[in-house]
Design a protein around this motif. Structure first.
Motif, PDB file in Angstrom:
ATOM      1  N   PHE A   1       0.833  -1.190   0.000  1.00  0.00           N
ATOM      2  CA  PHE A   1       0.000   0.000   0.000  1.00  0.00           C
ATOM      3  C   PHE A   1       0.877   1.252   0.000  1.00  0.00           C
ATOM      4  O   PHE A   1       0.572   2.236  -0.673  1.00  0.00           O
ATOM      5  CB  PHE A   1      -0.904   0.019   1.234  1.00  0.00           C
ATOM      6  N   LYS A   2       1.944   1.218   0.776  1.00  0.00           N
ATOM      7  CA  LYS A   2       2.847   2.370   0.863  1.00  0.00           C
ATOM      8  C   LYS A   2       3.499   2.652  -0.489  1.00  0.00           C
ATOM      9  O   LYS A   2       3.657   3.816  -0.887  1.00  0.00           O
ATOM     10  CB  LYS A   2       3.906   2.132   1.935  1.00  0.00           C
ATOM     11  N   ASP A   3       3.878   1.588  -1.208  1.00  0.00           N
ATOM     12  CA  ASP A   3       4.438   1.762  -2.555  1.00  0.00           C
ATOM     13  C   ASP A   3       3.442   2.478  -3.461  1.00  0.00           C
ATOM     14  O   ASP A   3       3.817   3.333  -4.269  1.00  0.00           O
ATOM     15  CB  ASP A   3       4.790   0.401  -3.166  1.00  0.00           C
ATOM     16  N   ALA A   4       2.166   2.120  -3.329  1.00  0.00           N
ATOM     17  CA  ALA A   4       1.134   2.756  -4.150  1.00  0.00           C
ATOM     18  C   ALA A   4       1.036   4.245  -3.839  1.00  0.00           C
ATOM     19  O   ALA A   4       0.991   5.086  -4.749  1.00  0.00           O
ATOM     20  CB  ALA A   4      -0.214   2.072  -3.920  1.00  0.00           C
ATOM     21  N   MET A   5       1.008   4.587  -2.549  1.00  0.00           N
ATOM     22  CA  MET A   5       0.924   5.990  -2.156  1.00  0.00           C
ATOM     23  C   MET A   5       2.168   6.765  -2.599  1.00  0.00           C
ATOM     24  O   MET A   5       2.083   7.920  -3.037  1.00  0.00           O
ATOM     25  CB  MET A   5       0.741   6.099  -0.644  1.00  0.00           C
ATOM     26  N   GLU A   6       3.325   6.131  -2.494  1.00  0.00           N
ATOM     27  CA  GLU A   6       4.575   6.775  -2.888  1.00  0.00           C
ATOM     28  C   GLU A   6       4.592   7.028  -4.398  1.00  0.00           C
ATOM     29  O   GLU A   6       5.041   8.078  -4.865  1.00  0.00           O
ATOM     30  CB  GLU A   6       5.757   5.893  -2.487  1.00  0.00           C
ATOM     31  N   THR A   7       4.092   6.076  -5.165  1.00  0.00           N
ATOM     32  CA  THR A   7       4.046   6.213  -6.621  1.00  0.00           C
ATOM     33  C   THR A   7       3.153   7.373  -7.030  1.00  0.00           C
ATOM     34  O   THR A   7       3.490   8.160  -7.932  1.00  0.00           O
ATOM     35  CB  THR A   7       3.540   4.904  -7.265  1.00  0.00           C
ATOM     36  N   ILE A   8       2.003   7.497  -6.361  1.00  0.00           N
ATOM     37  CA  ILE A   8       1.095   8.610  -6.648  1.00  0.00           C
ATOM     38  C   ILE A   8       1.737   9.939  -6.249  1.00  0.00           C
ATOM     39  O   ILE A   8       1.676  10.934  -6.985  1.00  0.00           O
ATOM     40  CB  ILE A   8      -0.250   8.412  -5.911  1.00  0.00           C
ATOM     41  N   LYS A   9       2.370   9.956  -5.083  1.00  0.00           N
ATOM     42  CA  LYS A   9       3.034  11.177  -4.619  1.00  0.00           C
ATOM     43  C   LYS A   9       4.070  11.663  -5.632  1.00  0.00           C
ATOM     44  O   LYS A   9       4.178  12.858  -5.915  1.00  0.00           O
ATOM     45  CB  LYS A   9       3.697  10.907  -3.272  1.00  0.00           C
ATOM     46  N   ASN A  10       4.829  10.717  -6.190  1.00  0.00           N
ATOM     47  CA  ASN A  10       5.880  11.064  -7.149  1.00  0.00           C
ATOM     48  C   ASN A  10       5.341  11.248  -8.560  1.00  0.00           C
ATOM     49  O   ASN A  10       6.115  11.482  -9.494  1.00  0.00           O
ATOM     50  CB  ASN A  10       6.961   9.972  -7.147  1.00  0.00           C
ATOM     51  N   GLN A  11       4.026  11.105  -8.717  1.00  0.00           N
ATOM     52  CA  GLN A  11       3.326  11.305  -9.986  1.00  0.00           C
ATOM     53  C   GLN A  11       3.830  10.378 -11.080  1.00  0.00           C
ATOM     54  O   GLN A  11       3.838  10.728 -12.262  1.00  0.00           O
ATOM     55  CB  GLN A  11       3.415  12.772 -10.402  1.00  0.00           C
ATOM     56  N   ALA A  12       4.270   9.167 -10.663  1.00  0.00           N
ATOM     57  CA  ALA A  12       4.637   8.143 -11.638  1.00  0.00           C
ATOM     58  C   ALA A  12       3.388   7.427 -12.151  1.00  0.00           C
ATOM     59  O   ALA A  12       3.462   6.635 -13.088  1.00  0.00           O
ATOM     60  CB  ALA A  12       5.601   7.139 -11.011  1.00  0.00           C
ATOM     61  N   ALA A  13       2.264   7.657 -11.501  1.00  0.00           N
ATOM     62  CA  ALA A  13       0.961   7.176 -11.959  1.00  0.00           C
ATOM     63  C   ALA A  13      -0.074   8.227 -11.597  1.00  0.00           C
ATOM     64  O   ALA A  13       0.161   9.082 -10.728  1.00  0.00           O
ATOM     65  CB  ALA A  13       0.617   5.832 -11.321  1.00  0.00           C
ATOM     66  N   ASP A  14      -1.207   8.182 -12.270  1.00  0.00           N
ATOM     67  CA  ASP A  14      -2.255   9.190 -12.038  1.00  0.00           C
ATOM     68  C   ASP A  14      -3.167   8.823 -10.880  1.00  0.00           C
ATOM     69  O   ASP A  14      -3.586   9.696 -10.117  1.00  0.00           O
ATOM     70  CB  ASP A  14      -3.091   9.360 -13.317  1.00  0.00           C
ATOM     71  N   TYR A  15      -3.481   7.522 -10.766  1.00  0.00           N
ATOM     72  CA  TYR A  15      -4.409   7.086  -9.736  1.00  0.00           C
ATOM     73  C   TYR A  15      -3.933   5.763  -9.131  1.00  0.00           C
ATOM     74  O   TYR A  15      -3.250   4.970  -9.786  1.00  0.00           O
ATOM     75  CB  TYR A  15      -5.819   6.871 -10.302  1.00  0.00           C
ATOM     76  N   ALA A  16      -4.321   5.540  -7.884  1.00  0.00           N
ATOM     77  CA  ALA A  16      -4.124   4.249  -7.225  1.00  0.00           C
ATOM     78  C   ALA A  16      -5.476   3.771  -6.710  1.00  0.00           C
ATOM     79  O   ALA A  16      -6.318   4.576  -6.313  1.00  0.00           O
ATOM     80  CB  ALA A  16      -3.128   4.364  -6.077  1.00  0.00           C
ATOM     81  N   VAL A  17      -5.672   2.462  -6.711  1.00  0.00           N
ATOM     82  CA  VAL A  17      -6.903   1.865  -6.186  1.00  0.00           C
ATOM     83  C   VAL A  17      -6.520   0.977  -5.011  1.00  0.00           C
ATOM     84  O   VAL A  17      -5.773  -0.001  -5.178  1.00  0.00           O
ATOM     85  CB  VAL A  17      -7.635   1.050  -7.268  1.00  0.00           C
ATOM     86  N   LEU A  18      -7.027   1.328  -3.826  1.00  0.00           N
ATOM     87  CA  LEU A  18      -6.649   0.616  -2.602  1.00  0.00           C
ATOM     88  C   LEU A  18      -7.893   0.288  -1.769  1.00  0.00           C
ATOM     89  O   LEU A  18      -8.819   1.097  -1.696  1.00  0.00           O
ATOM     90  CB  LEU A  18      -5.702   1.480  -1.754  1.00  0.00           C
ATOM     91  N   PRO A  19      -7.911  -0.864  -1.109  1.00  0.00           N
ATOM     92  CA  PRO A  19      -9.046  -1.203  -0.236  1.00  0.00           C
ATOM     93  C   PRO A  19      -9.006  -0.359   1.027  1.00  0.00           C
ATOM     94  O   PRO A  19      -7.936  -0.063   1.561  1.00  0.00           O
ATOM     95  CB  PRO A  19      -8.809  -2.678   0.087  1.00  0.00           C
ATOM     96  N   ILE A  20     -10.186   0.036   1.512  1.00  0.00           N
ATOM     97  CA  ILE A  20     -10.235   0.829   2.739  1.00  0.00           C
ATOM     98  C   ILE A  20     -11.154   0.206   3.784  1.00  0.00           C
ATOM     99  O   ILE A  20     -11.000   0.458   4.979  1.00  0.00           O
ATOM    100  CB  ILE A  20     -10.659   2.288   2.428  1.00  0.00           C
ATOM    101  N   GLU A  21     -12.084  -0.674   3.345  1.00  0.00           N
ATOM    102  CA  GLU A  21     -13.033  -1.235   4.319  1.00  0.00           C
ATOM    103  C   GLU A  21     -13.704  -2.477   3.747  1.00  0.00           C
ATOM    104  O   GLU A  21     -14.049  -2.498   2.560  1.00  0.00           O
ATOM    105  CB  GLU A  21     -14.089  -0.183   4.653  1.00  0.00           C
TER     106      GLU A  21
END
Length: 381
Positions: free
Chosen positions: A142-162
């Motif tokens: 999950f952290k890799d996904a957030m980091e990728t979005i932060k660095n704008q290497a991707a436009d969107y991430a899809v992650l489970p929340i509940e």
């Protein structure tokens, strides 16, 4: 004096209280006008504490002292909420960084990431939301996904929340606070967990089961029937299926999707082993950009409150007073501060709504570290 006469006296006193309350609120309007002209903040904690000390000094029993404090806490809270509304009507607002856009549904030239490997539920949710043709790939955590979005290497991430059976995904909530990323959409996926194994395996061969912790929790009742099976958590349900495929050990099984079975050429030993037949997971669509659309109708925020009696109640009252429907509240412990919490709240509305702006103005003034996590279109089947 009989009961009828006593009630008549109470009615007379209540009439006076109503009249005095309206008079007090009229004066609060004048106070708001003064603050509009001078730029003074609405919430003056020192003044309110002094007022509470004074009113408590005017009564003569501990019970009445506590009651009068509660009464005036509410009166002053209502007064502040009226003042926030008047400030907002006069164009005095807390500006947010959020930018209004037409739609986030334009999927051309967009890159989307999900946590896990092909066949994961996150990938399935991502494809349902963005379409089969979207450019996508998986990351390990999950952290890799957030980091990728932060660095704008991707436009969107899809992650489970509940999950409807196993509850919130703690890591997703914590990462929303750690990163300056924003929820821009949500998708709810029905989860039908299956028991997967190699083509030569039978139920009686199984000794070890792999899955994501939530996958194991969602199938707890089924696993209770096989207490001799060793349960091992992995980062992803599909990663569990991949491990079974790679090990080619008929004593191993994975709890994952039927799509994962197809992806990794495994057999389905048993379908629908989750204990709830309405099992579903809510996924958030995350972007680095603070954007929302005019059709967005759900807001997510988080905040802390002082560790004092009534502070959470007073914060949530901003939704009640502004006629806003609060749909969810969660809490997460604050690191290094035992028994103190950060609260996450979902409520209906759009950042352009006056009622939402009023509530957010009050929350910002009366809570600690208010953050708007996103304004997005709630999922509709």
């Amino acid at each position: 004096m009989d009961l009828k006469e006593l009630r008549k006296e109470i009615d007379e006193i209540d009439t006076q209280l109503v009249t005095l309350y309206e008079k007090r609120m009229k004066i609060s309007e004048e106070v708001a006008k003064y603050k509009i002209n001078t730029g003074k903040p609405v919430f003056d904690k020192e003044r309110e504490n002094a007022k509470l000390d004074w009113v408590k000094s005017q009564v003569h029993s501990e019970f009445t002292k506590h009651g009068i404090e509660e009464l005036f806490l509410q009166i002053m809270s209502m007064s502040r909420k009226l003042q926030y509304q008047l400030l907002n009507k006069n164009g005095i607002q807390d500006k947010t960084s959020f930018r209004l856009i037409d739609t986030i549904e334009n999927k051309k030239d967009k890159k989307v990431i999900f946590q896990g490997v092909p066949g994961s539920y996150s990938q399935i949710a991502m494809l349902e939301y963005f379409g089969e043709d979207v450019d996508n790939y998986g990351v390990e955590t999950f952290k890799d996904a957030m980091e990728t979005i932060k660095n704008q290497a991707a436009d969107y991430a899809v992650l489970p929340i509940e999950n409807s059976s196993a509850g919130i995904v703690n890591m997703s909530y914590d990462l929303l606070v750690e990163y300056d990323n924003y929820i821009v959409g949500e998708h709810i996926l029905r989860i039908d967990q299956a028991l997967l194994a190699t083509k030569d395996a039978k139920i009686e061969d199984i000794k070890t089961v792999y899955s994501h912790p939530q996958g194991l929790m969602q199938c707890a009742k089924y696993l209770d029937q096989h207490r001799d099976w060793k349960q091992i958590s992995l980062q992803n349900t599909a990663a569990s299926a991949l491990k079974v495929r790679e090990d080619q050990d008929k004593t191993q099984a994975a709890i994952a999707s039927i799509k994962a079975a197809e992806t990794y050429d495994l057999q389905v030993l048993q379908e629908a082993i989750n204990f709830s037949d309405t099992n579903s997971t809510r996924f958030m669509v995350v972007s680095h950009e603070p954007i929302f659309t005019i059709k967005a109708d759900k807001v997510s925020v988080c905040f802390e409150v002082a560790h004092e009696s009534g502070t959470l109640y007073n914060a949530l009252a901003h939704f009640i007073y502004n006629g806003i429907n609060m749909t969810k509240i969660e809490s997460r412990p604050l690191e290094g501060r035992p028994w103190e919490y950060r609260f996450f709240v979902d409520f209906e509305g759009n950042l352009n709504d006056g009622s939402v702006q009023n509530a957010l103005m009050g929350l910002k003034a009366e809570t600690i570290d208010l953050r708007i996590l996103g304004n997005y279109k709630k999922y509709e089947e």
